[in-house]
Structure formats: structure tokens, C-alpha cells
Write an enzyme that holds these catalytic residues in place. Structure first.
Site, mmCIF file in Angstrom:
data_model
loop_
_atom_site.group_PDB
_atom_site.id
_atom_site.type_symbol
_atom_site.label_atom_id
_atom_site.label_comp_id
_atom_site.label_asym_id
_atom_site.label_seq_id
_atom_site.Cartn_x
_atom_site.Cartn_y
_atom_site.Cartn_z
ATOM 1 N N GLY A 248 0.752 -1.243 0.000
ATOM 2 C CA GLY A 248 0.000 0.000 0.000
ATOM 3 C C GLY A 248 0.782 1.293 0.000
ATOM 4 N N GLU A 290 4.217 -6.359 1.599
ATOM 5 C CA GLU A 290 3.782 -6.782 0.273
ATOM 6 C C GLU A 290 3.607 -5.616 -0.689
ATOM 7 O OE1 GLU A 290 0.946 -10.565 1.333
ATOM 8 O OE2 GLU A 290 0.096 -8.562 1.433
ATOM 9 N N ARG A 330 -8.050 2.431 -15.575
ATOM 10 C CA ARG A 330 -8.123 3.011 -14.233
ATOM 11 C C ARG A 330 -8.820 4.371 -14.167
ATOM 12 N NH1 ARG A 330 -4.037 3.959 -11.206
ATOM 13 N NH2 ARG A 330 -5.032 3.292 -9.288
ATOM 14 N N CYS A 361 -15.717 2.323 -28.314
ATOM 15 C CA CYS A 361 -17.056 2.866 -28.494
ATOM 16 C C CYS A 361 -17.733 2.952 -27.141
ATOM 17 C CB CYS A 361 -17.849 1.994 -29.449
ATOM 18 S SG CYS A 361 -17.174 2.108 -31.083
HETATM 19 C C1 LIG Z 1 -3.274 -5.162 -3.568
HETATM 20 C C2 LIG Z 1 -2.604 -5.781 -2.416
HETATM 21 C C3 LIG Z 1 -1.280 -5.473 -2.130
HETATM 22 C C4 LIG Z 1 -0.484 -4.437 -2.893
HETATM 23 O O1 LIG Z 1 -1.016 -3.189 -2.795
HETATM 24 P P1 LIG Z 1 -0.201 -1.944 -3.431
HETATM 25 O O2 LIG Z 1 -1.035 -0.769 -3.132
HETATM 26 O O3 LIG Z 1 -0.108 -2.216 -4.888
HETATM 27 O O4 LIG Z 1 1.132 -1.932 -2.784
HETATM 28 C C5 LIG Z 1 -0.663 -6.140 -1.092
HETATM 29 N N1 LIG Z 1 -1.332 -7.064 -0.349
HETATM 30 C C6 LIG Z 1 -2.612 -7.375 -0.597
HETATM 31 C C7 LIG Z 1 -3.275 -8.388 0.242
HETATM 32 C C8 LIG Z 1 -3.293 -6.752 -1.629
HETATM 33 O O5 LIG Z 1 -4.575 -7.050 -1.847
#
Ligand SMILES: *Cc1c(COP(=O)(O)O)cnc(C)c1O
Length: 431
Positions: A248, A290, A330, A361
Site C-alpha cells: 500500500g 507486500e 483506471r 465505443c
Molecule cells: C493489492 C494488495 C497489495 C499491494 O497493494 P499496493 O497498493 O499495490 O502496494 C498487497 N497485499 C494485498 C493483500 C493486496 O490485496
């Protein structure tokens, strides 16, 4: 420029990693995704070194590969010594086929199918991140049938709303993901996992959201998780070995977004985590993170060719490009703002206010509104910056438009990592 790998050259053209984007557009055609492999590797190293420095060996980043999934990116992640997470059988298949160390793969998702689970066993998946009771039972039963013990983490909802920068106790409890601490369901699922014959509960996971520039939401979540870990220790005698804090961290899409240092942020977050663990008298768990977009977004840009430039007197100006929502949905989905520029006029003044429209379209097929370009003309190369995450991976074939190629560039070479789809590819499954 928005990111350190972008520049302009003597022709006034935009460059990425030293390559002239106008030349790249000529060589590979448009639309095309260009990705800077060196920057991806640099970001992997920043996370890996910062986690290892603060928490010791074993604390690694897991690349959240839904951001951009193809064989090559898993090879890069493997070479950089990081792990990864997947959220579907298809991502699992791709990472498996890439030759990844499956011990470092974590399988997410709030509704893994029976096929997903069996396939994961076949691949010798490292860890499931288990979302709910039914899934826990399903994995345990199937592991039992195979006579194996499956390692898992449990997805926990700490109740943090990252965009109010506070722990709003109930804020995020209402989520389709995980089990909430607040409602007592988190404790229940921990007990259930500990009582499951063929499950090894290795730790806990939480993911509070995306595009977060501050540290507080992460440290707030970590504090709640550590208190929960302490409670599990006191009440169940369970010691949590792994705490995965999810992804995140924010990415700079436009000049107005802040510049942040992932290393400094991890240092700050680590300092708090270490002090919370001390205060709660628990052993510091192995900390995993992550990152998805923060590893790959800035490395990418998309090149298009401008078709028509339409000025509707008294209304808007529309600049049409040869891609759009099929390669970048997006803006259509959630009005995500991107930086657009005319790559062959990158040093000129950007004062042409317009809407960049895709070729589908669909009047919602837009890439940007009220964006400023350098007087666009038919035939110009238009670059949309910072498209390395959630573009190729969210691409579709809407209007039977083939997906663009992914071209990787680095200091010493450039190559096609994913080929452009052909019309034959579009009909491959038509019987
Ligand atoms: C989407 C997601 C991420 C990565 O989020 P980013 O904003 O791209 O860093 C990490 N862990 C989980 C469980 C996610 O769903």
C-alpha cells in the site's frame, strides 16, 4: 520530471532509462508498455535491504504481483531474492511456471476455489493467507486427504482506515477481506486454525489499503496487530512467528503527489514496531511487507500515437489515442489521475488543456480530463507516465483490441518481455 529514470534529450524527446521514447514507439509500435527493469530492481533492493536491516534475515518483501504479472517479473523478483504474493490460480500458475521458489509464495484472496487449493498443493505452495472459516476447513480437509501439513497465515482486519490516518475502530471492519479483531472473529479463527489437524499457523496478515504516503496508518495497524499478538500469547499461549503488514505505500502519479523514500518510511515504521513489541513483551515476529505498485508503477509508461485532435467550440478539446480503457481502465474505473505528455515535444510548454480519449465505443473511455499537453497533432507520440502497475494486469480485449506488448529497458539492453497480442490470439478459444 516525475521520476528519476525520466528525462529529455537533445531532440526534446522524452527518455526513459536513457532511451528515446519516440524511437521506442517507432521500433515496437503503439500502444506499448515500456518498463524500466533497472528501476524495478532498485525498488526491490530498497525494500529488501530496509527490511533486513531493521528486522534481520527472513524479513523480506513479497511482491504483490496483481500489480503486474507475467513470467519475466517473477524472474526478476526471484533474482532479487524477494518473495511474492498471488491472488488467483492464474497468477499462481504463472509464478510456478517461471521457476520461482514456491516456499516464498503466498496465496491471497477472499474466495479461493477448490481447484485453486488443489492446484496450490500440486505446486507445493509455501503459504496460504487464509481469509475465512470455510476456506480454513477446506484447506485442512484437503491437506488431510493428501497427508500433508499446510502452512498458513490468517488475514486479520485491524480496523484502520488509512485515509483518515487513524485507527477508526469500526471503520474497516466492514470488509470482504479477513476476520476482524473488533468483533472477536479474529480470535475465533486463530483458535480454529490451532485446532486444525493439518494446518500449521505461522502468523498473521493485514493489508489496510493502497496509495498511502504516510507512515501512521502502517504503525497504527502494526500496533493493533501487536496488541492482538500479545493477547493471543496470554490467552492461548500462541506465539506469532510472522507478521505480514501488507502493501500500500504510495506512488507519485502526478507532480502534486509527494516524493517519499520507501527506505525512510520502513525505518520509521520499524522503530515503532520494535518498541511496540518490547512494550507488549512479545518476541519480535518476522516482518513481511507486500509492495505492489511501489515496486513497479514508476518503472512503467505507456506510449500511444495521437489520432484526431477535436476542438468543440465552446466545449472541450478531445485528443484521441490508439489505446485507452482496454490497456488502462483506471480512469474509467475510478478516475485515477495520470501525467500525460507529448513525448516528441517534451521540452515544450504544456498549455493545451484537453481530454485524452481512448478509441473504444464508450464515452467513458478516457485516460485523462483537464490535462495539459504540448500542442498535440496527429502522429505525435503521447506518453502516459507511471503505468507500470495495474495497467497491463488490468488490461482487457474490449472491442477486440489486442493487448499491447511489454517492452523492458535497462542500461545495457532492451527486449520484449510480453509480445503484442495478434488477431489470431483474439480468436484462439473460439470454437
Ligand atoms: C493489492 C494488495 C497489495 C499491494 O497493494 P499496493 O497498493 O499495490 O502496494 C498487497 N497485499 C494485498 C493483500 C493486496 O490485496
Amino acid at each position: 520530471m516525475l521520476h528519476q529514470n525520466l528525462n529529455t534529450n537533445e531532440k526534446g524527446n522524452l527518455t526513459i532509462c536513457g532511451y528515446d521514447t519516440v524511437d521506442l514507439a517507432k521500433e515496437y509500435g503503439t500502444p506499448a508498455y515500456i518498463m524500466d527493469e533497472d528501476l524495478i530492481r532498485e525498488n526491490c533492493r530498497i525494500y529488501k535491504n530496509a527490511l533486513e536491516k531493521n528486522f534481520g534475515k527472513g524479513s523480506i518483501p513479497l511482491y504483490a504481483s496483481k500489480a503486474f504479472s507475467c513470467k519475466r517479473i517473477y524472474e526478476i523478483a526471484k533474482e532479487e531474492g524477494i518473495g511474492c504474493d498471488v491472488v488467483s490460480g492464474g497468477e499462481l500458475y504463472t509464478v510456478y511456471k517461471s521457476g520461482f521458489d514456491m516456499e516464498k509464495v503466498f496465496f491471497h484472496g477472499n474466495n479461493k476455489t477448490e481447484n485453486d487449493i488443489e492446484f496450490a498443493f500440486d505446486c507445493k505452495l509455501g503459504y496460504f493467507v487464509v481469509d475465512n472459516n470455510e476456506e480454513l476447513e477446506e484447506i485442512n480437509t484437503r491437506a488431510q486427504k493428501r497427508g500433508i501439513t499446510q502452512k498458513i497465515l490468517l488475514r486479520i482486519t485491524p480496523g484502520i482506515d488509512p485515509h483518515t490516518h487513524k485507527a477508526v475502530v469500526t471503520g474497516n471492519v466492514d470488509s470482504k477481506f479477513g476476520s476482524a479483531i473488533e468483533t472477536g472473529q479474529a480470535t475465533e479463527i486463530v483458535k480454529k486454525a490451532l485446532n486444525s489437524s493439518n494446518i500449521e499457523l505461522c502468523g498473521l496478515h493485514c493489508h489496510i489499503g493502497s496509495q498511502i504516503f504516510e507512515c501512521d496508518p502502517f504503525t497504527d495497524a502494526a500496533e493493533i496487530m501487536i496488541r492482538f499478538i500479545k493477547k493471543l500469547k496470554d490467552t492461548l499461549g500462541y506465539e506469532t512467528k510472522i507478521l505480514n503488514l501488507g502493501g500500500g505505500m504510495g506512488v507519485r502519479y502526478i507532480e502534486e503527489d509527494p516524493v517519499i523514500s520507501y527506505e525512510e518510511n520502513i525505518d520509521k515504521i520499524a522503530e515503532k514496531i520494535i518498541s511496540y513489541a518490547k512494550a507488549n513483551e512479545i518476541a519480535l515476529p518476522t516482518i513481511l511487507m507486500e509492495p505492489g505498485r511501489s515496486l513497479v508503477a514508476a518503472s512503467g509508461l505507456t506510449l500511444y500515437t495521437v489520432g484526431s485532435v477535436k476542438e468543440i467550440p465552446g466545449f472541450k478539446k478531445y485528443v484521441s489515442i490508439d489505446g485507452g480503457m482496454p490497456d488502462n481502465p483506471r480512469y474509467a474505473l475510478y478516475q485515477s489521475i495520470y501525467t500525460c505528455m507529448i513525448a516528441n515535444k517534451a521540452t515544450e510548454k504544456a498549455d493545451y488543456v484537453c481530454t485524452v480519449a481512448g478509441r473504444c465505443c464508450e464515452s467513458g473511455d478516457l485516460i485523462a480530463e483537464n490535462t495539459k499537453l504540448q500542442s498535440p497533432k496527429k502522429g505525435d507520440t503521447l506518453a502516459v507516465l507511471c503505468t507500470g502497475a495495474y495497467n497491463y494486469s488490468m488490461a482487457s480485449n474490449y472491442n477486440k483490441i489486442p493487448r499491447p506488448p511489454v517492452v523492458m529497458v535497462s542500461k545495457n539492453r532492451k527486449y520484449v518481455a510480453v509480445a503484442r497480442e495478434t488477431y489470431e490470439d483474439l480468436m484462439r478459444n473460439d470454437l
